[in-house]
Design an enzyme around this catalytic site. Sequence first.
Site, PDB file in Angstrom:
ATOM      1  N   LYS A   1      34.082  40.075  43.827  1.00 25.70           N
ATOM      2  CA  LYS A   1      34.391  41.487  43.654  1.00 25.70           C
ATOM      3  C   LYS A   1      34.032  41.991  42.262  1.00 25.70           C
ATOM      4  CE  LYS A   1      38.495  41.116  46.598  1.00 25.70           C
ATOM      5  NZ  LYS A   1      39.983  41.090  46.565  1.00 25.70           N
ATOM      6  N   GLY A   2      33.989  41.103  41.278  1.00 25.02           N
ATOM      7  CA  GLY A   2      34.005  41.515  39.878  1.00 25.02           C
ATOM      8  C   GLY A   2      32.895  42.412  39.383  1.00 25.02           C
TER       9      GLY A   2
ATOM     10  N   ARG B   1      41.113  45.714  37.414  1.00 24.46           N
ATOM     11  CA  ARG B   1      39.698  45.980  37.698  1.00 24.46           C
ATOM     12  C   ARG B   1      39.346  47.433  37.393  1.00 24.46           C
ATOM     13  NH1 ARG B   1      37.623  41.509  40.496  1.00 24.46           N
ATOM     14  NH2 ARG B   1      39.026  40.512  41.973  1.00 24.46           N
TER      15      ARG B   1
ATOM     16  N   ASP C   1      39.234  41.059  36.856  1.00 22.69           N
ATOM     17  CA  ASP C   1      40.666  41.098  37.148  1.00 22.69           C
ATOM     18  C   ASP C   1      41.431  39.940  36.526  1.00 22.69           C
ATOM     19  OD1 ASP C   1      39.579  39.053  38.944  1.00 22.69           O
ATOM     20  OD2 ASP C   1      41.545  39.095  39.897  1.00 22.69           O
TER      21      ASP C   1
ATOM     22  N   ASP D   1      30.964  32.115  33.128  1.00 24.28           N
ATOM     23  CA  ASP D   1      31.972  31.363  32.371  1.00 24.28           C
ATOM     24  C   ASP D   1      31.528  29.893  32.341  1.00 24.28           C
ATOM     25  OD1 ASP D   1      34.389  30.523  31.267  1.00 24.28           O
ATOM     26  OD2 ASP D   1      35.567  30.843  33.068  1.00 24.28           O
TER      27      ASP D   1
ATOM     28  N   LYS E   1      30.004  33.627  28.466  1.00 28.85           N
ATOM     29  CA  LYS E   1      30.805  32.868  27.488  1.00 28.85           C
ATOM     30  C   LYS E   1      30.069  31.563  27.207  1.00 28.85           C
ATOM     31  CE  LYS E   1      35.286  34.264  29.504  1.00 28.85           C
ATOM     32  NZ  LYS E   1      36.446  33.742  30.257  1.00 28.85           N
TER      33      LYS E   1
END
Length: 178
Positions: free
Chosen positions: A44-45, A166, A160, A104, A132
């Site tokens: 979803k991000g 979000r 989120d 990440d 990151k």
Amino acid sequence: MNAKNLELKTYISEEKLAAKVAEIGKALTEKFKGKKVTAVCVLKGSFMFYSDLIRQIDTDITCEFFGVSSYHGGTTSSGEVKVTLDLSTPIEGQHVVLVEDIVDTGITMNYLKNAIESRKPASLTTVALLEKPDALKVPCKLDHVGFQITNEFVVGYGLDYDGYFRNLPYIAQVQNFQ
Ligand code: IMP
């Protein structure tokens, strides 16, 4: 109102996000001038970044959505990628732009790259708003990165914590995780 009683500090402002989105959009417009592009939104991000980015790409675009989940609520990746929604059409022979929110450990992006490549697109261009570098566990080469950030948990602009935040229009750092 703050669903989790967390202290949030602005980390990347709306203005900085908009400028970066415009910059990446311009680069993609130049790259794909006169070509058709299939832009894949990783759910979803990346929905907010994606919707802003595609409006900055001036060529013919069709939209696809790929749902994956690797966090199961908390702030560390499970290392296991689960597909929650597959692409709705074949992408063979198409120029695919894969739009992810954040890299990440790199496990999700690697999974996505393999999943897309196995469907034989004409080309694959990877875009991540955030990366990151200190958190990488597998090598993960990206074509476009918005911002490299330190190894801390961030929320907002689609990202989120436990399903919340979000809808923040900027990226925030969480100050007071227990
Ligand atoms: P990776 O597989 O470890 O690279 O994790 C990628 C996914 O984890 C991203 O698509 C996000 O959904 C989530 N994620 C990683 N870091 C953060 C963060 O700081 N905030 C919110 N979600 C994150």
